[in-house]
Scaffold this motif. Sequence first.
Motif, PDB file in Angstrom:
ATOM      1  N   ARG A 141       0.817  -1.229   0.000  1.00  0.00           N
ATOM      2  CA  ARG A 141       0.000   0.000   0.000  1.00  0.00           C
ATOM      3  C   ARG A 141       0.837   1.259   0.000  1.00  0.00           C
ATOM      4  N   THR A 142       2.004   1.215   0.684  1.00  0.00           N
ATOM      5  CA  THR A 142       2.738   2.470   0.931  1.00  0.00           C
ATOM      6  C   THR A 142       4.170   2.457   0.413  1.00  0.00           C
ATOM      7  N   GLY A 143       4.708   1.285   0.084  1.00  0.00           N
ATOM      8  CA  GLY A 143       6.117   1.205  -0.321  1.00  0.00           C
ATOM      9  C   GLY A 143       7.082   1.237   0.854  1.00  0.00           C
ATOM     10  N   ILE A 144       6.564   1.297   2.095  1.00  0.00           N
ATOM     11  CA  ILE A 144       7.454   1.396   3.268  1.00  0.00           C
ATOM     12  C   ILE A 144       7.776   0.007   3.805  1.00  0.00           C
ATOM     13  N   ASP A 145       9.077  -0.258   3.971  1.00  0.00           N
ATOM     14  CA  ASP A 145       9.517  -1.484   4.648  1.00  0.00           C
ATOM     15  C   ASP A 145       9.542  -1.165   6.138  1.00  0.00           C
ATOM     16  N   VAL A 146       8.683  -1.794   6.904  1.00  0.00           N
ATOM     17  CA  VAL A 146       8.580  -1.476   8.336  1.00  0.00           C
ATOM     18  C   VAL A 146       9.646  -2.196   9.158  1.00  0.00           C
ATOM     19  N   GLU A 147      10.545  -2.860   8.487  1.00  0.00           N
ATOM     20  CA  GLU A 147      11.655  -3.582   9.111  1.00  0.00           C
ATOM     21  C   GLU A 147      11.128  -4.645  10.090  1.00  0.00           C
ATOM     22  N   HIS A 148      10.151  -5.397   9.620  1.00  0.00           N
ATOM     23  CA  HIS A 148       9.691  -6.529  10.426  1.00  0.00           C
ATOM     24  C   HIS A 148      10.680  -7.672  10.236  1.00  0.00           C
ATOM     25  N   ARG A 149      11.301  -8.102  11.307  1.00  0.00           N
ATOM     26  CA  ARG A 149      12.289  -9.178  11.235  1.00  0.00           C
ATOM     27  C   ARG A 149      11.987 -10.203  12.326  1.00  0.00           C
ATOM     28  N   VAL A 150      11.856 -11.448  11.921  1.00  0.00           N
ATOM     29  CA  VAL A 150      11.701 -12.518  12.920  1.00  0.00           C
ATOM     30  C   VAL A 150      13.134 -12.914  13.309  1.00  0.00           C
ATOM     31  N   CYS A 151      13.671 -12.109  14.215  1.00  0.00           N
ATOM     32  CA  CYS A 151      15.109 -12.154  14.507  1.00  0.00           C
ATOM     33  C   CYS A 151      15.437 -12.999  15.727  1.00  0.00           C
ATOM     34  N   GLY A 152      14.411 -13.421  16.496  1.00  0.00           N
ATOM     35  CA  GLY A 152      14.649 -14.176  17.724  1.00  0.00           C
ATOM     36  C   GLY A 152      15.077 -13.270  18.872  1.00  0.00           C
ATOM     37  N   LEU A 153      14.950 -13.821  20.071  1.00  0.00           N
ATOM     38  CA  LEU A 153      15.333 -13.069  21.278  1.00  0.00           C
ATOM     39  C   LEU A 153      16.157 -13.982  22.167  1.00  0.00           C
ATOM     40  N   LEU A 154      17.323 -13.500  22.561  1.00  0.00           N
ATOM     41  CA  LEU A 154      18.185 -14.241  23.480  1.00  0.00           C
ATOM     42  C   LEU A 154      18.075 -13.608  24.861  1.00  0.00           C
ATOM     43  N   ARG A 155      17.571 -14.411  25.799  1.00  0.00           N
ATOM     44  CA  ARG A 155      17.450 -13.898  27.164  1.00  0.00           C
ATOM     45  C   ARG A 155      18.648 -14.403  27.958  1.00  0.00           C
ATOM     46  N   VAL A 156      19.325 -13.514  28.672  1.00  0.00           N
ATOM     47  CA  VAL A 156      20.500 -13.932  29.441  1.00  0.00           C
ATOM     48  C   VAL A 156      20.317 -13.542  30.905  1.00  0.00           C
ATOM     49  N   ALA A 157      20.958 -14.337  31.778  1.00  0.00           N
ATOM     50  CA  ALA A 157      20.912 -14.070  33.219  1.00  0.00           C
ATOM     51  C   ALA A 157      22.340 -14.063  33.737  1.00  0.00           C
ATOM     52  N   PHE A 158      22.583 -13.169  34.712  1.00  0.00           N
ATOM     53  CA  PHE A 158      23.952 -13.017  35.209  1.00  0.00           C
ATOM     54  C   PHE A 158      24.113 -13.474  36.654  1.00  0.00           C
TER      55      PHE A 158
END
Length: 368
Positions: free
Chosen positions: A84-101
């Motif tokens: 509709r708009t030509g805009i790439d909304v930068e949707h990325r299924v990039c994953g999430l790494l959760r870390v604990a210290f």
Amino acid sequence: MTTQSPEVIVVGAGVMGCAIALELGRRGASVRVLERSVPGAEASSAAAGMLAAQVESHEQGPLSSLCLASRERFGAWAGELAKRTGIDVEHRVCGLLRVAFDDKDAKILEEHAAWQRADGQRVELLTEAQARAIEPAIGASRAAAHYPEEARVDPPRWLRALRIGAERAGARFTSGALVRRVVVRDGRVAGVEMEGGDILEAPHVVIAAGSWSNLVPGVPLGPSAIRPARGQIVELMTPIPPLRGIVWSSAAYLSPRDDGRILVGSTLEFVGFERLVTAGAVHDLIGGAMEMVPSLRGAEMVRAWSAFRPHTPDELPFIGPANARGLWLATGHYRNGILLSPITAEIIAALIAGEAPPVDVGPFRVDR
Ligand code: GLY
């Protein structure tokens, strides 16, 4: 007012108002969006853009299901917005790494992974070497878990695409439009009264004004129903993007962009509408960022800002009918505004059309 009456007035042109206007426009409804400032002026454009449906959920329940249902809609919405708009909304299924210290955070991480798996969600507990294989830039940690289906989007692009998409679908936006009150006659919404006293008539009014929603007279939300929860964010720039996906700890999260920016979020503060960036928050967020990714010590510090999430007492949004026929609420999305915009828009558009919504809105009703 001499303007031709729309079928739906949407109060607020943040991410909810724009997504709802787009969805209603797609369905052929005539929509007028009223914004006291300019579209996306508040929390919507200031968010980090994590679509963290799993990590932002603390228990199995209606909010968790709603977040998952909305996350899975982003691919289709992003594709349609690009057309509709030509805009790439930068949707990325990039994953999430959760870390604990430390041991306490490691236990919380393991418990979260356990209930998520029991609920059928994808999450893997990782050794340190496995975590580094996913994100080579991370430092030493006590425990790690990977959520491969978590995703991200760029909020300013998302907002712009929704707004342009909505206008192309026929919605009309008015900036600098201050709503004085919702007008109700005989138990049925009649429109809104504007600051100058004009009445803009419509059979449906949707309140999507984020942290300001309960400040509109006539909206059935008491003074404590929505409170602003300030979040501060720091933007860093790196020459080569050091991360593939989101990295998250109890101290901060890192939401990367394709161009090397990293948004470091966020504080959670109940300080009214005090729009400040504080030295302590910047110190803590950057400290949390460098604990996760030590090489960020050399990143450029670009800017920092704060915005207000609309918090509700039980941390569930208000989505659905209000106390007058034709009055609808789409607000109180707290930490999940960007994430919940597609499903909220689909729910509100279905309800206005008199159809069954895609999910049960019982848990999100104002009279719950
Ligand atoms: N969803 C992230 C935040 O509200 O900080």
